[in-house]
Write an enzyme that holds these catalytic residues in place. Structure first.
Site, PDB file in Angstrom:
ATOM      1  N   ASP A  65       5.455 -15.063  -2.707  1.00 11.18           N
ATOM      2  CA  ASP A  65       6.839 -14.806  -2.321  1.00 11.18           C
ATOM      3  C   ASP A  65       6.898 -13.489  -1.560  1.00 11.18           C
ATOM      4  O   ASP A  65       5.924 -12.738  -1.525  1.00 11.18           O
ATOM      5  CB  ASP A  65       7.789 -14.817  -3.527  1.00 11.18           C
ATOM      6  CG  ASP A  65       7.532 -13.715  -4.533  1.00 11.18           C
ATOM      7  OD1 ASP A  65       6.428 -13.136  -4.517  1.00 11.18           O
ATOM      8  OD2 ASP A  65       8.421 -13.435  -5.348  1.00 11.18           O
ATOM      9  N   TYR A  67       7.560  -9.636  -0.265  1.00 10.54           N
ATOM     10  CA  TYR A  67       7.586  -8.326  -0.911  1.00 10.54           C
ATOM     11  C   TYR A  67       9.028  -8.006  -1.296  1.00 10.54           C
ATOM     12  O   TYR A  67       9.962  -8.341  -0.573  1.00 10.54           O
ATOM     13  CB  TYR A  67       7.050  -7.253   0.034  1.00 10.54           C
ATOM     14  CG  TYR A  67       5.593  -7.425   0.394  1.00 10.54           C
ATOM     15  CD1 TYR A  67       4.595  -7.348  -0.575  1.00 10.54           C
ATOM     16  CD2 TYR A  67       5.207  -7.653   1.707  1.00 10.54           C
ATOM     17  CE1 TYR A  67       3.259  -7.488  -0.240  1.00 10.54           C
ATOM     18  CE2 TYR A  67       3.872  -7.795   2.052  1.00 10.54           C
ATOM     19  CZ  TYR A  67       2.906  -7.714   1.077  1.00 10.54           C
ATOM     20  OH  TYR A  67       1.573  -7.865   1.416  1.00 10.54           O
ATOM     21  N   PHE A  78       2.267 -11.774   3.300  1.00 14.01           N
ATOM     22  CA  PHE A  78       1.346 -10.625   3.282  1.00 14.01           C
ATOM     23  C   PHE A  78       1.695  -9.555   4.313  1.00 14.01           C
ATOM     24  O   PHE A  78       1.087  -8.491   4.324  1.00 14.01           O
ATOM     25  CB  PHE A  78      -0.120 -11.059   3.465  1.00 14.01           C
ATOM     26  CG  PHE A  78      -0.666 -11.845   2.307  1.00 14.01           C
ATOM     27  CD1 PHE A  78      -0.966 -11.229   1.104  1.00 14.01           C
ATOM     28  CD2 PHE A  78      -0.863 -13.213   2.416  1.00 14.01           C
ATOM     29  CE1 PHE A  78      -1.464 -11.950   0.030  1.00 14.01           C
ATOM     30  CE2 PHE A  78      -1.365 -13.950   1.345  1.00 14.01           C
ATOM     31  CZ  PHE A  78      -1.659 -13.316   0.153  1.00 14.01           C
ATOM     32  N   HIS A 188      -7.671 -14.293  -5.160  1.00 15.30           N
ATOM     33  CA  HIS A 188      -6.569 -13.623  -4.458  1.00 15.30           C
ATOM     34  C   HIS A 188      -6.996 -12.213  -4.045  1.00 15.30           C
ATOM     35  O   HIS A 188      -7.798 -11.581  -4.736  1.00 15.30           O
ATOM     36  CB  HIS A 188      -5.351 -13.565  -5.391  1.00 15.30           C
ATOM     37  CG  HIS A 188      -4.074 -13.229  -4.703  1.00 15.30           C
ATOM     38  ND1 HIS A 188      -3.672 -11.926  -4.488  1.00 15.30           N
ATOM     39  CD2 HIS A 188      -3.108 -14.021  -4.179  1.00 15.30           C
ATOM     40  CE1 HIS A 188      -2.519 -11.933  -3.860  1.00 15.30           C
ATOM     41  NE2 HIS A 188      -2.147 -13.182  -3.650  1.00 15.30           N
TER      42      HIS A 188
END
Length: 222
Positions: A65, A67, A78, A188
Site C-alpha cells: 500500500d 507510504y 515503492f 521483500h
C-alpha cells in the site's frame, strides 16, 4: 475517485467501474478522504495507470500500500516524491540495483517515475491509505480491483516480467499465466527481510533485462 489514466486502460476501467464492488469501493474511498487525511492525493490514486500505458507494460512490480507519511506517496509503489527521504525498502532496492550493475553512484531521489515511463507498472495492492496508519485500507475492496488488473495484464499482453517480492505479493501472483510471462520471486526488500538474507542477491533487475532482451523488448534503465 478521479480516474486520471492513460486512454489505453479505458476498456479495463469501463469494465471494472461497472461492477458492484467498484461502486462500493468508490463510495468508501470518497468517505475516507472526506473524514480522514489519506494518501496519495486523490488525483494521483491511479497514477500508475497514467504514467504507464497498457501497451508499454514490460514489468509489473507489486507493492502492498502507499507510504503513509506526509508528502511521500505519489501513486507509484515503492516510489516517493522528489525531496523526500528515501524509505528503507526503496533504499534496499537501489542498493541491490547498484550491486547487480556494479555501480557506486547512489540516487538522492526516490521518485521512480522514470521507471514507469519505460513500461514498469508500479502497482500497490491497495491504492490508498490513511495518514500514519499502514495497511489501513486493506478492508476496502482494493484487492479485488488489483487482482483484476493483474489478470487483465496476464490475459491481454505477452512476455511481461512480474516481480513478486515477499509473501504478500506472491499471493497476488495466482492470476498470472506463467506460460506467457516471467515471474520472479524473492523476499521483500524491507530491512527485516533483507537483513535475514531474503532480498540481496536476487538479481531480479539483471534477470528482467536479460528476459526483455530475449523477447526483443527494450531493457529498463534502472
Amino acid at each position: 475517485m478521479q480516474l486520471n489514466i492513460h486512454p489505453s486502460w479505458q476498456p479495463f476501467f469501463d469494465l471494472e467501474t461497472s461492477k458492484s464492488y467498484f461502486t462500493e469501493l468508490n463510495k468508501q474511498v470518497d468517505e475516507e478522504y472526506q473524514n480522514f487525511i489519506c494518501f496519495p492525493p486523490k488525483d494521483l490514486i491511479f497514477n500508475a495507470f497514467d504514467k504507464c500505458s497498457l501497451q508499454e507494460v514490460k514489468v509489473v512490480i507489486i507493492g502492498q500500500d502507499p507510504y503513509h507519511g506526509v508528502g511521500e506517496a505519489n501513486g507509484l509503489c515503492f516510489s516517493v516524491n522528489d525531496g523526500i527521504a528515501i524509505p528503507p525498502s526503496l533504499k534496499n532496492i537501489l542498493i541491490e540495483i547498484n550491486n547487480e550493475y556494479d555501480r557506486v553512484f547512489f540516487s538522492t531521489s526516490g521518485n521512480l517515475e522514470h521507471w514507469a515511463k519505460q513500461g514498469v507498472l508500479l502497482l500497490n495492492a491497495s491504492l490508498t491509505v490513511r495518514k500514519d496508519l499502514a495497511n489501513s485500507h486493506k478492508h476496502l475492496k482494493w484487492n479485488v480491483f488489483t487482482d483484476s488488473v493483474i489478470q487483465y495484464i496476464s490475459e491481454n499482453t505477452e512476455n511481461v516480467v512480474f516481480l513478486l517480492w515477499g509473501s504478500f505479493a506472491q499471493k497476488k501472483g495466482a492470476k498470472i499465466n506463467r506460460e506467457k510471462h516471467l515471474v520472479l520471486e524473492s523476499g521483500h526488500p524491507s530491512p527485516l527481510s533483507a537483513n535475514r538474507g531474503f532480498w540481496f542477491g536476487n538479481n531480479h533487475f539483471l534477470k528482467t533485462n536479460e528476459y526483455l532482451k530475449s523477447v526483443n523488448k527494450e531493457i529498463i534503465e534502472w
